[in-house]
Structure formats: structure tokens, C-alpha cells
Write a protein that holds these residues in place. Structure first.
Motif: not given
Length: 287
Positions: A183-201
Motif C-alpha cells: 500500500l504505497c499510497k498509505l499515509t494514515v494507518l490506525d489499527l489501535s485498540r485491537n488484538y494484533f500480535n507479532g512483531s511491529v514492522s
């Protein structure tokens, strides 16, 4: 022609031109919406519970470009935007994405010209339907504060036009797919307040607070030169704070407290010009 008559003529011309301009901006040149898109919206409505009658105008053979929350292209009359976000707690829409997925798969997700979908703060529950990931023209998607579950599929990488993606305040879990890198045009990503896991990229705003991310922060985070807001608080991120983080000059906020960083505070963090003092204090207090 005397000056008074010339003035009246010019005034009339300007009046007509102004009215024409307003019509072009707000209307659709008298062309009604596409029949298949009107039917798609009606199919979407079938599975909705609308206790406050927000969609009262969504009926029959009317022009869907005049329906509440629907914005059409002025020239083509294709449905371009769908704004059904709830800004008043008693005007929510209740929609189950488990129920046959009918409204999405045959309805909204079939409108390939859609650029904006705003369904924030409703009671939409279930998983994000795979068909939604095929809306390759979508530029903004907000599903904030619903009851969505399951994982984000790797096919989210098909949303190559997306600029703003807000899936915050749901119950989405699992790892963030690597295809987000498409998603090369993505400027704002909000995934807060969920249950994601793994490493932050790369982007201007990255909000991943209140999840279950673990492991160290990547040194590559310092390469995101345009990042002006970073929110990672309340996770399980460990290891050192990357030295490269000091290369960034956050214009809004950098929040990385309430994690498990070790006791090494790199000297470069002093270069962060706009980090909120409270967050720095909280981090320093743990070191």
C-alpha cells in the motif's frame, strides 16, 4: 449601451455563471445514479437494522445520488463515496457481516468506483469480507469502533489506492500481513485498540496502541522520514529503543510508553523535537 445597462448585463451574466457553477459542483448534471449501483445499495440496506431511520430516503426507484450518505461523481453519476458513520450514539446502524455476506458481496463491495467508505461507530460485527479487498479504487476506509473480528487477510494488499485506513477499536486479531507493504499510497494507518500480535514492522501516521505486539522495534523505523505521529503505547514491545528513532522529528506525537523496553536510552532520543513531555517522563521512569 450606457454604463448602467452594461452593469446590469454583466451582473446577469455573473449570476447565471454562478448558478451554473453551483449546479455543477453539487449536482450530477441531471443524470440519475446507475441502476446497478442503486440496486447494490438497496441490497446492502436489506441486512441493516436502522432504528433511527437514517436511511429513510433509500427507497424505490429514486435517484440514489440524492440519498442520505451517498455522494456521486458529478459527471458519471457513479457512486463515489458512502458516508454512514455514526456521530451520535443513538443513530447507529446494526449490520452483521456473518449474515450471508449478502449486502457486501452483492452490494457495496461490487461498486468498483467507490473511493470513500465511512461506517465508523456503528454495530457492524463479523469478519471483514474478502470482497471488500477487491475495491481497488478505494482511497479511504473507516470501520472505527465496531465489533469486527478475525484477521486482516493478505489480500488487503490489493487496495493499492488506499490513503487512509482506520480499523481501530474493534476486535481484530492475528498478525499484520506483509502485504500492507504493497500500500504505497498509505499515509494514515490506525489499527489501535485491537488484538494484533507479532512483531511491529512508511507513512505519516502510525497508530498501533493497545494491542499485543511484542519483540523489538526495527531500526528501519528511523527510515520513515515523514512520520509525524507514532503511537505504540500499551503493547509488549521489548528490547532497546532504536537509535534511529532519534533521526525523526515528530510534529505531533511519539508515544511508546507502557511497553517492555530495556534500560538503554539512546543519546539520539534527545534529538526528538516534538515528543510529548509526559511520554518521555514515563519512559525515563522505567529506565
Amino acid at each position: 449601451m450606457d454604463k448602467a445597462m452594461r452593469f446590469v448585463s454583466v451582473f446577469r451574466f455573473l449570476s447565471i455563471a454562478t448558478i451554473t457553477t453551483i449546479s455543477l459542483c453539487n449536482g450530477n448534471l441531471g443524470v440519475p445514479c446507475k441502476q446497478n449501483e442503486r440496486q447494490a445499495l438497496l441490497m446492502f440496506k436489506q441486512d441493516l437494522k436502522d432504528p433511527s431511520n437514517r436511511l429513510l430516503s433509500w427507497v424505490g426507484e429514486g435517484d440514489c445520488c440524492n440519498w442520505t450518505g451517498v455522494v456521486c461523481d458529478n459527471l458519471t453519476s457513479h457512486v463515489r463515496e458512502l458516508h454512514l458513520g455514526n456521530y451520535y450514539s443513538d443513530e447507529y446502524l446494526n449490520y452483521s457481516l456473518y449474515r450471508k455476506l449478502f449486502g457486501w458481496q452483492v452490494g457495496v463491495a461490487n461498486m468498483t468506483r467507490l473511493k470513500v467508505v465511512n461506517l465508523r461507530w456503528n454495530i457492524i460485527w463479523g469478519t471483514i469480507p474478502q470482497r471488500l479487498y477487491t475495491c481497488s479504487n478505494l482511497e479511504s476506509l473507516s470501520l472505527y469502533l465496531n465489533l469486527l473480528r478475525g484477521e486482516i487477510l493478505s489480500s488487503i494488499g490489493n487496495l493499492t489506492a488506499i490513503v487512509n485506513l482506520d480499523l481501530s477499536a474493534n476486535q481484530i486479531e492475528g498478525k499484520m500481513p506483509n502485504s500492507l507493504g504493497n500500500l504505497c499510497k498509505l499515509t494514515v494507518l490506525d489499527l489501535s485498540r485491537n488484538y494484533f500480535n507479532g512483531s511491529v514492522s512508511e507513512m505519516e501516521s502510525l497508530k498501533l496502541s493497545t494491542n499485543d505486539f511484542s519483540g523489538p522495534l526495527s531500526d528501519q523505523l528511523g527510515n520513515f522520514r515523514h512520520l509525524c505521529l507514532l503511537a505504540l503505547l500499551s503493547n509488549s514491545i521489548s528490547g532497546p529503543i532504536p537509535v534511529t528513532l532519534g533521526n525523526l522529528s515528530f510534529q505531533e506525537e511519539a508515544s511508546i510508553s507502557e511497553n517492555h523496553f530495556n534500560r538503554t536510552l539512546p543519546k539520539t532520543t534527545g534529538q526528538l523535537k516534538m515528543v510529548t513531555a509526559a511520554y518521555v517522563k514515563r519512559i525515563a521512569g522505567r529506565l
